[in-house]
Design a protein around this motif. Sequence first.
Motif, PDB file in Angstrom:
ATOM      1  N   HIS A   1       0.947  -1.301  -0.202  1.00 35.42           N
ATOM      2  CA  HIS A   1      -0.018   0.156  -0.217  1.00 35.42           C
ATOM      3  C   HIS A   1       0.766   1.389   0.071  1.00 35.42           C
ATOM      4  CE1 HIS A   1      -3.120   2.929   0.617  1.00 35.42           C
ATOM      5  NE2 HIS A   1      -2.906   3.120   1.984  1.00 35.42           N
TER       6      HIS A   1
ATOM      7  N   ARG B   1       3.525   1.614  -1.406  1.00 28.24           N
ATOM      8  CA  ARG B   1       4.080   2.082  -2.960  1.00 28.24           C
ATOM      9  C   ARG B   1       2.832   2.834  -3.635  1.00 28.24           C
ATOM     10  NH1 ARG B   1       8.448  -0.238  -5.367  1.00 28.24           N
ATOM     11  NH2 ARG B   1       7.100  -0.201  -7.228  1.00 28.24           N
ATOM     12  N   ASN B   2       1.870   2.405  -3.246  1.00 29.07           N
ATOM     13  CA  ASN B   2       0.706   3.180  -4.106  1.00 29.07           C
ATOM     14  C   ASN B   2       0.408   4.612  -3.616  1.00 29.07           C
ATOM     15  OD1 ASN B   2      -0.039   0.711  -5.308  1.00 29.07           O
ATOM     16  ND2 ASN B   2      -1.418   0.150  -4.088  1.00 29.07           N
ATOM     17  N   VAL B   3       0.658   4.535  -2.126  1.00 32.69           N
ATOM     18  CA  VAL B   3       0.644   6.047  -1.904  1.00 32.69           C
ATOM     19  C   VAL B   3       1.769   6.882  -2.112  1.00 32.69           C
ATOM     20  CG1 VAL B   3       0.842   7.547   0.453  1.00 32.69           C
ATOM     21  CG2 VAL B   3      -0.603   5.084   0.371  1.00 32.69           C
TER      22      VAL B   3
ATOM     23  N   ILE C   1       3.047   6.686  -5.071  1.00 36.39           N
ATOM     24  CA  ILE C   1       2.618   6.902  -6.528  1.00 36.39           C
ATOM     25  C   ILE C   1       1.696   8.128  -6.519  1.00 36.39           C
ATOM     26  CG2 ILE C   1       1.739   6.171  -8.637  1.00 36.39           C
ATOM     27  CD1 ILE C   1       2.905   3.245  -7.960  1.00 36.39           C
ATOM     28  N   GLU C   2       0.719   7.984  -5.466  1.00 32.53           N
ATOM     29  CA  GLU C   2      -0.296   8.932  -5.480  1.00 32.53           C
ATOM     30  C   GLU C   2       0.360  10.322  -5.015  1.00 32.53           C
ATOM     31  OE1 GLU C   2      -4.645   9.841  -2.903  1.00 32.53           O
ATOM     32  OE2 GLU C   2      -3.165   8.213  -2.578  1.00 32.53           O
TER      33      GLU C   2
ATOM     34  N   ILE D   1       9.877   5.884  -6.043  1.00 34.73           N
ATOM     35  CA  ILE D   1       8.669   5.221  -5.371  1.00 34.73           C
ATOM     36  C   ILE D   1       8.968   4.220  -4.361  1.00 34.73           C
ATOM     37  CG2 ILE D   1       6.877   3.509  -5.929  1.00 34.73           C
ATOM     38  CD1 ILE D   1       6.760   4.528  -8.757  1.00 34.73           C
TER      39      ILE D   1
ATOM     40  N   ALA E   1       7.997   5.074  -0.170  1.00 33.76           N
ATOM     41  CA  ALA E   1       7.549   3.658   0.269  1.00 33.76           C
ATOM     42  C   ALA E   1       8.081   3.279   1.583  1.00 33.76           C
ATOM     43  CB  ALA E   1       7.283   2.523  -0.827  1.00 33.76           C
TER      44      ALA E   1
END
Length: 453
Positions: free
Chosen positions: A61, A63-65, A67-68, A76, A80
């Motif tokens: 998660h 990593r997704n944050v 990227i966001e 990234i 993260a």
Amino acid sequence: VGTVGGVVAVHPTVKANRALVGVGGAGELSALIAACGLAQNLAALRALAAEGIQRGHMRLHARNVAIEAGATGDEIQAVADEIADRNAVALEPAQVALAALRAFANGNSAGDSLDRSPSPGDSAPPPSGVATATSSARCDSYPPGSLADGAAVVSKADRAFCDEVLPGVSRTFALSIQALVPELREAICVAYLLCRVVDTVEDDRRMAPEVRRELFDAFDLALANAFAGDGSLGTAFEEQSRAAGLGTNDREKHLCYGAGAVFRTFSALPDVQRRAIEPRVAEMSRGMRDYSERADRESGLRLRDLEDLEKYCYYVAGTVGELLTDLFRISFPVDARSQRELEARSVSFGLGLQLVNILKDVAEDSLRGDCFLPVKEAAQHGIELANLLAASERSKGLALLRALSARARHHLERAEEYTLLWPAASAAEVRLFCSVPLALALATLREVERGDD
């Protein structure tokens, strides 16, 4: 499982996947599906035995944050890792970490982004519980000497060990330190590693009290001799660390089992830097020893009240704020008034960061059997710390955390003032160094204050 007819024969994604894996029939496809399932189950078992499924998902998660937040490429994973390690997987901490990462990459100073200016006459004493503790290690003046005056020659291998091990024990510190000039970077790296070594001695509660006492003795003796220019006793500390199995994870073991390199590198620093570092690290060791022995007597460390908590945080982190100030002003001299105001806020710089760490890790610490929240303030909120994570105590626990967050914010506000007291024109590197952990702490504290779990 079928491979003929229906959607299997016409769906473009299914057709592409079949071509990719090259299966020839239903039996081969069944075996492939079973293999995938087994791989997933084995991965879950590994996660359960290692970092845990929830933490593994949290890192995904993160990593997704990242990227966001706008991170790309290698940014990234770096962002993260930073927010996951700080237990601050949210957009704002990710944006702060990304901004800091890019500031270093571009060579820009982030110091002026802090928007709080100190009051010229504000030279309040250190926070409660630390005023008497700080007096013994004051470093108000330094003997003649230059940064070229060292006591010994450090090997390339020892210096490389220090550079290699630092990111493993503190990614934030390793990032921040890149802003500094080389001679200051090395001194702060070594000083921080010495602090982490003695912190590991205090933190590892698996050891018998007499073993821990012997490790404190070995550390203090190696430090004193390295201060005098002889780093050879670091090897004895390494041997005792290995014999005791010191360290609760591989990174701590790697540092402590190779700590001789840290002591030898410290012994080779210029005299003026060693005189700034040694009294602060020695005081940290004395304070940690006192609290460690108290924990042994009382079958666990329990901090009695806010004053006791801040005194503990002083030994753990406030001494680091003083140490940094002593080193900074060797390379970046300031006038007498600025020096007084910096010294008045240096403890808060360390205390603020440490209090945020305690607040963000409270659940994880409690599950491990540790609690660094003050007993008196918990009682005032009607909560027994042993029941902190109980669902029935949730509202009381959150109220306690928010009350302590206010104290942490007080120290972080003084830390902002501390950062801005360093002149932007002549000490921009110091501002940038301080800004990274401070900005991350402020973002993390905001998450604690807003959180409901």
